[in-house]
Design a protein around this motif. Structure first.
Motif, short mmCIF file in Angstrom:
data_model
loop_
_atom_site.label_atom_id
_atom_site.label_comp_id
_atom_site.label_asym_id
_atom_site.label_seq_id
_atom_site.Cartn_x
_atom_site.Cartn_y
_atom_site.Cartn_z
N ILE A 141 2.36 1.77 -3.53
CA ILE A 141 1.41 2.34 -4.51
C ILE A 141 1.18 3.80 -4.19
O ILE A 141 1.24 4.67 -5.07
N THR A 142 0.89 4.08 -2.91
CA THR A 142 0.56 5.46 -2.53
C THR A 142 1.72 6.40 -2.85
O THR A 142 1.49 7.50 -3.36
N VAL A 162 1.87 7.03 -6.67
CA VAL A 162 0.72 7.82 -7.15
C VAL A 162 0.79 9.25 -6.60
O VAL A 162 0.56 10.22 -7.33
N PHE A 163 1.16 9.36 -5.34
CA PHE A 163 1.24 10.68 -4.71
C PHE A 163 2.30 11.54 -5.40
O PHE A 163 2.05 12.70 -5.74
N GLY A 217 0.82 -1.21 0.00
CA GLY A 217 0.00 0.00 0.00
C GLY A 217 0.85 1.25 0.00
O GLY A 217 0.58 2.21 -0.74
N VAL A 218 1.90 1.24 0.82
CA VAL A 218 2.78 2.41 0.87
C VAL A 218 3.45 2.62 -0.48
O VAL A 218 3.57 3.74 -0.97
#
Lengths: 321, 618
Positions: free
Chosen positions: B246-247, B250-251, B243-244
């Motif tokens: 991907i985030t 994307v961020f 999750g980290v």
């Protein structure tokens, strides 16, 4: 007093808008129908196999083919499909051999309820954070709002759901992990859907409102002693309405599609979950129904945002036809 | 700007890490991401497995790195296809023009406005899962923004002489598009692609999570999360890293996109909440003359200019009395508008205002916004220059006037407010107030808009009316009518008035006193008749020579002043007008001349060391 005047003046615009909307919806229905042409494999074979419970014989496939009218030319099939679809008849699911229409109708309420709830979250939070971002002085608080907004739009919905489940449900026991029973079960799905949309909206509000508040008429309003809140509501937001409404329309329409993830994670029996099942099983009639309803809802959300802009800003009526 | 660029670079770091990790995964991954070791299942992070192992005993760090590889490969493929297809389609459409362009543009509009996930789900739904269908499904909608960007870039060049020249040289369409236009269109497309990475990575992960993208046992990030789902609560090392990852990607991509879209972020307008950096002035000891409505002393206005700051108004003092009109005259950029509006907090909030401005006995400099609202709109009315911009285009004239009436505390029920508004519009010389109130600003002529602004300014029955270039955009007849209206209002309502104008001849019609402003300082001031009949400062003379006057002999040629206006009060050590002055002497360059009375005890003052009248030259 003034509103009826405005509506009367906008009558022609609204009529044109309605005609345009029907045209766009029809265009989308063509695209939806065309999914059949993209399909890999023979739908008749799939349905015949579903009915027989094992690989079907050529005769069985041919029977289904005739029954579904698959040998007719594409335009004929499109018109027939559209005629049926407009009465809610989307044919039989290839996966379950049951009618698609009633199933979709049953699930619509869940999904629209979820979208309505999360759209409210998105609008309230997005506008509040956006206005704050526009009027706050440059500094740590404004920066934090901006970064926070970008961050929630960057977190994948499925991971955000897991994080919420881990903390709110499993550790703090505030809400159940999944299911749809009682108001508390709505909190996490609404947050997961609504917050990213709020993040996107707040950025647009902050940027466009800041620009609108930079206009000379805002200085004039200050010169006549208007209050900041009145300036934001009467002079700022209406003049920033174009970009804000179009992003809000797109965002709310997209919520409809985003339900596919959230309904799966939280086990909601809505259209999104149905869409994923259909996509996993290459169930073309069910896919078409889901795409038509979701796409239609998406288009309507966008078109409503357009017409609202036209009603607020007379100048927008000319360009958007 | 350098700091901004450094930050943009910083923002791109996660993207670089993503690309490097994806490219080097086979080299740097400590283990085979698909190698099961059930005995070592769900081990927490240790020296052997830096990020622990999953339920099948696979090394999490290796899976994470190979996940980057898969994500990167798919993203690169999608972007390569959409960028190429989009750039070609857009370039051809933009070059072709005509109906081809219209049709293609319409298609682009439709595709851009579709929700990408819906298209991807539908396409994968009918084609089945798998990497190839995933790429197809994503490319099918992500090409459109590139086409739009390329089209816009090329369409702007379509009629350029450069292309004409190429055609004359015999270049075919294919050659022009391929060799000359496509490379131009690719540059902005590549910039956009860097911000598109996040969208594609997120879509790939989401579709894989739904079981419609990359299939197990491949270590895709979304796939990793769904495989580890039953163990997420107990094994945090399964829940967080994918999750980290991907985030972060994307961020970074979103942030980069926002930075590129906004360019350098401009300083914000915060006047609504904070009045900017305004320092309270020391109060003057002397009590003001009872007839004086506004008394300004030593007013300076400074704007930040990069890291430095720049003064635009330097130590100006002026006053205006009840029933009198003070006119500020000067060229564009001289600081006359700034000097007139600064006491009322109507400048950009970045302006730092110092000095003193007493309205009656109230100090105006440094007021909080709440206190300002008791002054602006009640005791002071402002009329801005007409460009149509000072009225909200979405509100009727009536809505503006009603609001001003309510702000001034003279409103009541709707009908009462309307009645006051009607009176104000009539007072401003608009004969049919009811009809005008229903109109939007763009439906009125410039003169009528100015009258509406005057009605708004009068709503609070102000002691002081400030009018900034009230007649500049209007033709001569309307100018004269408006000036007569202002003169009449001054007499009837006993108001004090400040009129700012670049046209000395115009304001001489109504002004009682005139202050000539040059380079952020008052260079000459005094009673209007004295100043116009016997101008002292060379600049005032220049202004008067540049306009026709009643007593000018027929056939006289109007002189124009050489050189350009502008320059702040601190640009030169000496007199700001010296570079353009025909009478300049060496002593003019030492220090700015002070504004001094021409004769003892007269109101006519001038700031010139070698004025033509007193030295008889010229």
């Amino acid at each position: 007093m003034r509103v009826p005047d405005r509506l009367v003046a906008a009558g022609g615009y609204v009529t044109r808008w309605a005609a345009d909307t029907v045209g766009v919806l029809l265009a989308m229905s063509v695209g939806t129908f065309a999914l059949v042409l993209l399909a890999r494999g023979d739908p008749a074979a799939v349905l015949a196999a579903t009915r027989a419970g094992r690989p079907a014989t050529p005769e069985q496939i041919e029977a289904v083919r005739v029954e579904l009218g698959l040998d007719d030319p594409a335009p004929v099939r499109y018109l027939r499909w559209l005629a049926h679809a407009s009465t809610g008849d989307f044919g039989l699911s290839l996966r379950t051999n049951t009618p698609v229409g009633p199933e979709v109708a049953d699930r619509l309420g869940v999904t629209f309820g979820l979208v309505a709830g999360s759209a409210t979250v998105a609008l309230v939070v997005g506008l509040a954070v956006g206005v704050a971002g526009a009027v706050l002085p440059r500094g740590p608080l404004r920066g934090a709002l901006r970064i926070g907004a970008l961050l929630v739009t960057s977190v994948p919905a499925f991971w955000l759901s897991y994080l919420l489940v881990l903390f709110l449900a499993l550790r703090l026991h505030l809400v159940p992990t999944s299911g749809m029973a009682g108001p508390r079960t709505w909190l996490m799905p609404m947050a997961v859907l609504g917050l990213p949309a709020a993040g996107v909206l707040s950025r647009v509000v902050a940027v466009t409102l800041r620009e609108a508040l930079d206009r000379p008429y805002v200085r004039a309003a200050q010169a006549r002693g208007s209050r900041p809140l009145s300036i934001v509501l009467r002079d700022g937001l209406p003049n920033a309405a174009g970009p804000i409404l179009s992003v809000a329309g797109f965002g709310i329409g997209s919520l409809l599609v985003a339900t596919v993830v959230v309904e799966k994670i939280f086990g909601w029996p809505g259209l999104g979950a149905y869409f994923v099942q259909a996509a996993g099983a290459r169930d073309v009639p069910a896919l078409q129904a889901a795409v038509l309803v979701m796409g239609g809802g998406f288009i309507l959300a966008n078109r409503c945002a357009d017409v609202l802009h036209g009603l607020i800003d007379p100048r927008a009526r000319r360009s958007s036809s | 700007m350098n700091r901004g660029r450094a930050r943009t670079t910083l923002v791109a770091v996660p993207l670089v890490v993503f690309v490097v990790a994806g490219l080097l995964a086979p080299l740097i991954a400590p283990a085979d991401p698909t190698a099961n070791d059930l005995a070592a299942g769900l081990a927490s992070p240790s020296a052997e497995h830096l990020l622990g192992t999953d339920q099948l005993g696979r090394d999490q760090l290796s899976r994470l790195l190979y996940g980057a590889q898969i994500s990167l490969a798919i993203t690169a493929a999608v972007l390569a296809i959409s960028l190429t297809a989009g750039a070609v389609v857009g370039t051809v459409a933009g070059y072709a023009g005509g109906w081809v362009d219209r049709v293609v543009s319409r298609v682009i509009d439709v595709v851009v406005s579709l929700p990408g996930m819906l298209v991807a789900l539908a396409v994968i739904g009918v084609r089945g899962p798998g990497v190839d269908n995933l790429i197809l499904a994503l490319a099918l909608w992500s090409w459109a923004p590139y086409a739009r960007i390329a089209r816009a870039r090329v369409a702007s060049l379509r009629d350029s002489p450069h292309l004409d020249a190429l055609r004359l040289l015999g270049a075919g369409h294919g050659r022009i598009v391929g060799r000359h236009l496509l490379p131009l269109a690719l540059a902005p497309c590549l910039v956009y692609a860097s911000t598109d990475v996040g969208t594609v990575v997120l879509a790939v992960a989401t579709l894989s999570f739904l079981g419609l993208g990359v299939a197990p046992p491949s270590a895709e990030w979304g796939q990793m999360l769904i495989e580890g789902r039953p163990f997420l609560a107990s094994a945090w090392w399964l829940a967080y890293p994918p999750g980290v990852a991907i985030t972060a990607v994307v961020f970074a991509s979103n942030l980069l996109g926002e930075r590129l879209a906004a360019g350098a972020e401009r300083p914000s307008i915060i006047r609504l909440v904070r009045p900017g950096r305004i320092r309270r002035a020391t109060r003057p000891a002397a009590s003001p003359d009872p007839g004086t409505v506004l008394r300004v002393r030593d007013l300076s206005v400074t704007y930040p200019d990069g890291s430095a700051s720049r003064r635009v108004v330097a130590g100006m003092s002026y006053e205006v009395r009840r029933g009198q009109v003070l006119a500020f005259v000067g060229e564009t950029g001289s600081g006359k508008t700034t000097a007139a509006l600064a006491p009322f907090g109507l400048l950009d909030p970045s302006a730092a205002v110092t000095g003193s401005a007493l309205l009656d006995t109230h100090e105006l400099i440094g007021l909080a916004p709440g206190e300002r609202r008791r002054i602006n709109g009640r005791r002071v009315g402002v009329v801005f220059q007409d460009s149509g911009a000072f009225l909200n285009p979405l509100r009727t004239i009536g809505a503006h006037v009603d609001e001003a009436v309510r702000n001034a505390g003279r409103g009541g029920r709707r009908a009462a407010t309307r009645r006051v508004s009607g009176e104000l519009l009539r007072l401003a010389g608009l004969p049919d107030p009811v009809a005008v109130a229903r109109q939007f600003p763009h439906q009125l002529s410039g003169g009528m808009r100015q009258r509406a602004q005057i009605a708004i300014a009068l709503a609070g029955e102000p002691e002081l009316l400030v009018a900034d270039e009230p007649t500049s955009a209007l033709d001569a007849t309307v100018q004269a009518q408006l000036l007569d209206l202002l003169a009449r209002l001054r007499d009837e309502l006993g108001m004090a008035m400040i009129i700012v104008s670049h046209d000395l001849a115009v304001v001489s019609r109504v002004a009682d006193t005139v202050a000539v402003v040059y380079g952020g300082r008052i260079v000459e001031s005094g009673p209007a008749t004295d100043l116009i009949d016997e101008p002292d400062h060379p600049y005032t003379r220049g202004l008067l020579d540049a306009v026709p006057r009643p007593r000018t002999a027929p056939g006289t040629r109007f002189r124009t002043m050489p050189g350009l206006a502008g320059g702040g009060p601190d640009d030169l050590a000496g007199c700001g007008f010296a570079p353009r002055c025909p009478l300049r002497q060496d002593s003019c360059d030492h220090e700015p001349p002070a504004l001094q009375p021409l004769l003892p005890a007269t109101a006519h003052r001038s700031a010139c060391l070698h004025p033509p009248t007193r030295e008889g030259s010229c």
